[in-house]
Design an enzyme around this catalytic site. Structure first.
Site, PDB file in Angstrom:
ATOM      1  N   LYS A 207       0.912  -0.964  -0.407  1.00 49.24           N
ATOM      2  CA  LYS A 207       0.066   0.221  -0.364  1.00 49.24           C
ATOM      3  C   LYS A 207       0.980   1.492  -0.013  1.00 49.24           C
ATOM      4  O   LYS A 207       0.518   2.137  -0.739  1.00 49.24           O
ATOM      5  CB  LYS A 207      -0.986   0.161   1.003  1.00 49.24           C
ATOM      6  CG  LYS A 207      -1.852  -1.094   0.581  1.00 49.24           C
ATOM      7  CD  LYS A 207      -2.711  -1.252   2.595  1.00 49.24           C
ATOM      8  CE  LYS A 207      -3.720  -2.649   2.749  1.00 49.24           C
ATOM      9  NZ  LYS A 207      -3.926  -3.248   3.928  1.00 49.24           N
ATOM     10  N   GLY A 304     -12.682  -4.811   5.649  1.00 50.07           N
ATOM     11  CA  GLY A 304     -14.234  -5.672   5.367  1.00 50.07           C
ATOM     12  C   GLY A 304     -15.091  -5.575   4.338  1.00 50.07           C
ATOM     13  O   GLY A 304     -14.430  -4.129   3.578  1.00 50.07           O
TER      14      GLY A 304
HETATM   15  P1  NAP Z   1     -11.346 -13.252  -0.658  1.00 56.32           P
HETATM   16  O1  NAP Z   1     -12.663 -13.092   0.428  1.00 56.32           O
HETATM   17  O2  NAP Z   1     -10.384 -14.908  -0.502  1.00 56.32           O
HETATM   18  O3  NAP Z   1     -12.423 -13.549  -2.383  1.00 56.32           O
HETATM   19  C1  NAP Z   1     -11.627 -14.379  -3.229  1.00 56.32           C
HETATM   20  C2  NAP Z   1     -12.313 -14.733  -4.089  1.00 56.32           C
HETATM   21  O4  NAP Z   1     -11.646 -14.971  -5.275  1.00 56.32           O
HETATM   22  C3  NAP Z   1     -13.589 -15.997  -3.591  1.00 56.32           C
HETATM   23  O5  NAP Z   1     -14.925 -15.463  -4.203  1.00 56.32           O
HETATM   24  C4  NAP Z   1     -12.821 -16.830  -4.815  1.00 56.32           C
HETATM   25  O6  NAP Z   1     -13.242 -17.755  -5.551  1.00 56.32           O
HETATM   26  C5  NAP Z   1     -12.726 -16.385  -5.896  1.00 56.32           C
HETATM   27  N1  NAP Z   1     -10.773 -16.560  -6.468  1.00 56.32           N
HETATM   28  C6  NAP Z   1     -10.023 -16.503  -6.150  1.00 56.32           C
HETATM   29  N2  NAP Z   1      -9.222 -17.939  -6.805  1.00 56.32           N
HETATM   30  C7  NAP Z   1      -9.591 -17.084  -8.847  1.00 56.32           C
HETATM   31  C8  NAP Z   1      -9.759 -18.039  -9.604  1.00 56.32           C
HETATM   32  N3  NAP Z   1      -9.036 -17.954 -10.120  1.00 56.32           N
HETATM   33  N4  NAP Z   1     -11.004 -18.031 -10.112  1.00 56.32           N
HETATM   34  C9  NAP Z   1     -12.381 -17.453 -10.453  1.00 56.32           C
HETATM   35  N5  NAP Z   1     -12.306 -16.616  -8.782  1.00 56.32           N
HETATM   36  C10 NAP Z   1     -11.123 -16.607  -8.035  1.00 56.32           C
HETATM   37  O7  NAP Z   1     -10.822 -12.216  -0.725  1.00 56.32           O
HETATM   38  P2  NAP Z   1     -11.084 -10.723  -0.697  1.00 56.32           P
HETATM   39  O8  NAP Z   1     -10.883 -10.743   1.274  1.00 56.32           O
HETATM   40  O9  NAP Z   1     -12.667 -10.091  -1.139  1.00 56.32           O
HETATM   41  O10 NAP Z   1     -10.528  -9.709  -1.471  1.00 56.32           O
HETATM   42  C11 NAP Z   1     -10.150  -9.785  -3.034  1.00 56.32           C
HETATM   43  C12 NAP Z   1      -8.779  -8.866  -2.575  1.00 56.32           C
HETATM   44  O11 NAP Z   1      -9.811  -8.073  -2.673  1.00 56.32           O
HETATM   45  C13 NAP Z   1      -7.737  -9.196  -2.654  1.00 56.32           C
HETATM   46  O12 NAP Z   1      -6.746  -8.479  -3.484  1.00 56.32           O
HETATM   47  C14 NAP Z   1      -7.611  -8.434  -0.909  1.00 56.32           C
HETATM   48  O13 NAP Z   1      -6.145  -7.911  -1.047  1.00 56.32           O
HETATM   49  C15 NAP Z   1      -8.411  -7.183  -1.247  1.00 56.32           C
HETATM   50  N6  NAP Z   1      -9.128  -6.171  -0.285  1.00 56.32           N
HETATM   51  C16 NAP Z   1      -9.517  -6.966   0.242  1.00 56.32           C
HETATM   52  C17 NAP Z   1      -9.948  -6.121   1.368  1.00 56.32           C
HETATM   53  C18 NAP Z   1     -10.639  -7.088   2.664  1.00 56.32           C
HETATM   54  O14 NAP Z   1     -11.010  -6.362   3.720  1.00 56.32           O
HETATM   55  N7  NAP Z   1     -10.537  -8.652   2.286  1.00 56.32           N
HETATM   56  C19 NAP Z   1      -9.751  -5.110   1.701  1.00 56.32           C
HETATM   57  C20 NAP Z   1      -8.856  -4.853   0.587  1.00 56.32           C
HETATM   58  C21 NAP Z   1      -8.552  -4.807  -0.404  1.00 56.32           C
HETATM   59  P3  NAP Z   1     -14.691 -19.429  -4.336  1.00 56.32           P
HETATM   60  O15 NAP Z   1     -14.879 -17.910  -3.144  1.00 56.32           O
HETATM   61  O16 NAP Z   1     -15.051 -19.773  -5.104  1.00 56.32           O
HETATM   62  O17 NAP Z   1     -12.780 -19.055  -3.516  1.00 56.32           O
HETATM   63  N1  HSE Z   2      -5.320  -7.957   5.593  1.00 53.39           N
HETATM   64  C1  HSE Z   2      -5.492  -5.872   5.381  1.00 53.39           C
HETATM   65  C2  HSE Z   2      -5.505  -5.324   6.365  1.00 53.39           C
HETATM   66  C3  HSE Z   2      -7.185  -6.383   4.435  1.00 53.39           C
HETATM   67  O1  HSE Z   2      -5.015  -6.189   7.319  1.00 53.39           O
HETATM   68  O2  HSE Z   2      -5.523  -3.999   6.569  1.00 53.39           O
HETATM   69  C4  HSE Z   2      -7.094  -4.716   4.162  1.00 53.39           C
HETATM   70  O3  HSE Z   2      -5.831  -4.625   2.818  1.00 53.39           O
END
Ligand code: NAP
Ligand code: HSE
Length: 428
Positions: A207, A304
């Protein structure tokens, strides 16, 4: 009303589901604000049968994110799968090749491949936006690229990993060890699938590298971030810091000086009454300093479903309104390759080390520090057992280079066991 803006969403996890919920819940509001409907054409995830607690029946399904990215009925490819290589990169490249705009929450992908992706997108007349990739719900990318565009940015600083801040504040509040809180955070699902991304400081460094690029007009350079995680921080460090009026935070600082681009992400002691010191739980804070604005502080949820989807939607709304910002706030081809410089601004340091408890041990350590030009401000020995004595030292202002010289010397004294811990005391 104009043509709808049609989304293809790759990833239906925490963030993807959040985006679908907002599009469904705020259909009328989004259309009114954008002047056109925002619709979802197709979605993609690994498992088609997983219950995601949302109605996906109106959308086409693709098993392959690359196929989703190329669909004729998709205007904007929304990449919320994660991972810096593999499907996320392949599908993002495919989307650009197919003439789609891209909105991503993927800091790892952008911190590593951002320059190449931005150049490809701009050559094709497409945009890549990534507000959600940095500090979750805080619109910091927008603040830097737009609101502060008239400033020479002098420093970017902040707490940008909610999981680490949760662990550090929970250790202090509950008096628990790092290991106990780490396990708790993992069970609560707060940590990335690979927790080292969080506690090793890598996620926060991704970041910081992205913000540096926008702030200083330089190519993203994740590899040169000086990186140190929170794994070595003990409850005793937190208590000792509190005794001195400080909190420990995983703090990122970036600045462009005459010597080059300094970027570091490491645990630091900050005054407990400062805005950064008062930051609790998973909240993020980013401090931006510019020659005209002086300083602004942005605070909010760093992760989140809702906060992250909120940031993704902000980017989608920009595209829907025809607002086409370059990826890093200026054409990617004009971003300079900055020389990486070691952070050299001297600061006091908190040191913790374990000494063999025998006469002269402390004197040898003091001598090694003196030889490296490091002056001791305060010193304390605590929790002493038969064999070893934990010793804390607060130095006057010094540099990491001088400390490394002293630590190399510690190895020759025969009285320091294990690796000493050094935490910078940051004036914020
Ligand atoms: P997550 O809950 O692990 O979800 C990932 C999703 O991607 C799942 O639905 C998964 O499918 C799908 N996926 C993974 N590999 C795939 C593939 N090869 N083909 C098709 N679908 C695939 O992740 P997340 O927390 O939503 O995060 C997503 C992105 O946002 C990441 O880059 C993360 O760093 C970023 N991010 C997340 C947060 C947060 O608070 N979570 C905050 C900022 C940024 P299945 O559900 O079927 O397994
Ligand atoms: N793992 C990250 C955090 C998610 O804890 O801030 C959001 O980018």
């Amino acid at each position: 009303m104009s043509e709808p803006l049609r989304l293809g969403i790759a990833g239906l996890g925490t963030v993807g589901v959040g985006i679908v919920r907002i599009v469904q819940k705020h259909q009328a509001l989004l259309a009114a604000r954008a002047g056109r409907p925002i619709t979802i054409s197709a979605v993609c995830a690994r498992s088609r049968t997983k219950n995601r607690d949302i109605d996906l029946s109106d959308y086409a399904w693709e098993d392959d994110p690359v196929a989703l990215a190329k669909r004729d009925d998709v205007d904007v490819f929304v990449e919320v799968m994660g991972g810096h290589d593999g499907p996320a990169k392949d599908a993002t490249e495919a989307a650009i090749d197919a003439g789609k705009d891209v909105v991503s929450a993927n800091k790892a992908l952008l911190a590593i491949h951002g320059q190449a992706l931005a150049e490809a997108a701009e050559a094709a007349g497409r945009v890549i936006r990534f507000e959600a990739a940095v500090a979750g719900g805080i619109p910091v990318v927008k603040a830097l690229t737009e609101g502060l565009a008239g400033n020479d940015i002098t420093r970017v600083m902040g707490v940008m990993n909610g999981s680490c801040n949760y662990i550090l504040t929970r250790m202090e509040d509950a008096g628990l060890s790092y290991e106990a809180v780490f396990d708790e955070a993992n069970q609560l699902g707060y940590l990335e699938a690979d927790p080292e991304l969080d506690v090793g400081g890598i996620d926060a460094a991704h970041k910081l590298a992205l913000l540096s690029s926008i702030a200083f007009g330089t190519q993203v350079d994740f590899d040169s971030v000086e990186l140190d995680g929170i794994g070595a921080i003990t409850i005793e460090d937190i208590r000792q810091a509190a005794d001195m009026g400080f909190k420990i935070k995983l703090l990122g600082v970036a600045q462009l000086t005459g010597r080059g681009l300094e970027q570091r992400m490491s645990p630091c002691l900050v005054p407990d009454t400062s805005p950064l010191g008062r930051l609790e739980g998973g909240t993020n804070m980013v401090v931006l300093e510019g020659d005209a604005v002086n300083q602004i502080v942005l605070r909010g949820p760093g992760a989140g479903e809702g906060p992250t989807a909120s940031a993704v939607m902000g980017d989608i709304m920009d595209i829907a309104r025809g607002h086409r910002m370059t990826t890093f706030g200026q054409p990617a081809k004009t971003l300079r390759k900055a020389r990486a410089a070691r952070a050299a601004v001297p600061a006091p340091y908190y040191l913790r080390m374990q000494l063999i408890d025998k006469p002269g041990a402390l004197a040898k350590v003091a001598h090694a520090l003196g030889e490296a030009g490091i002056s001791i401000d305060r010193m304390r020995q605590y929790g002493h057992d038969d064999a070893a004595a934990p010793v804390l030292i607060v130095t006057h202002k010094t540099t990491r280079t001088a400390l490394e010289e002293a630590f190399a010397d510690f190895n020759t004294t025969g009285v320091v066991t294990g690796d000493p811990v050094a935490i910078r005391i940051e004036a914020v």
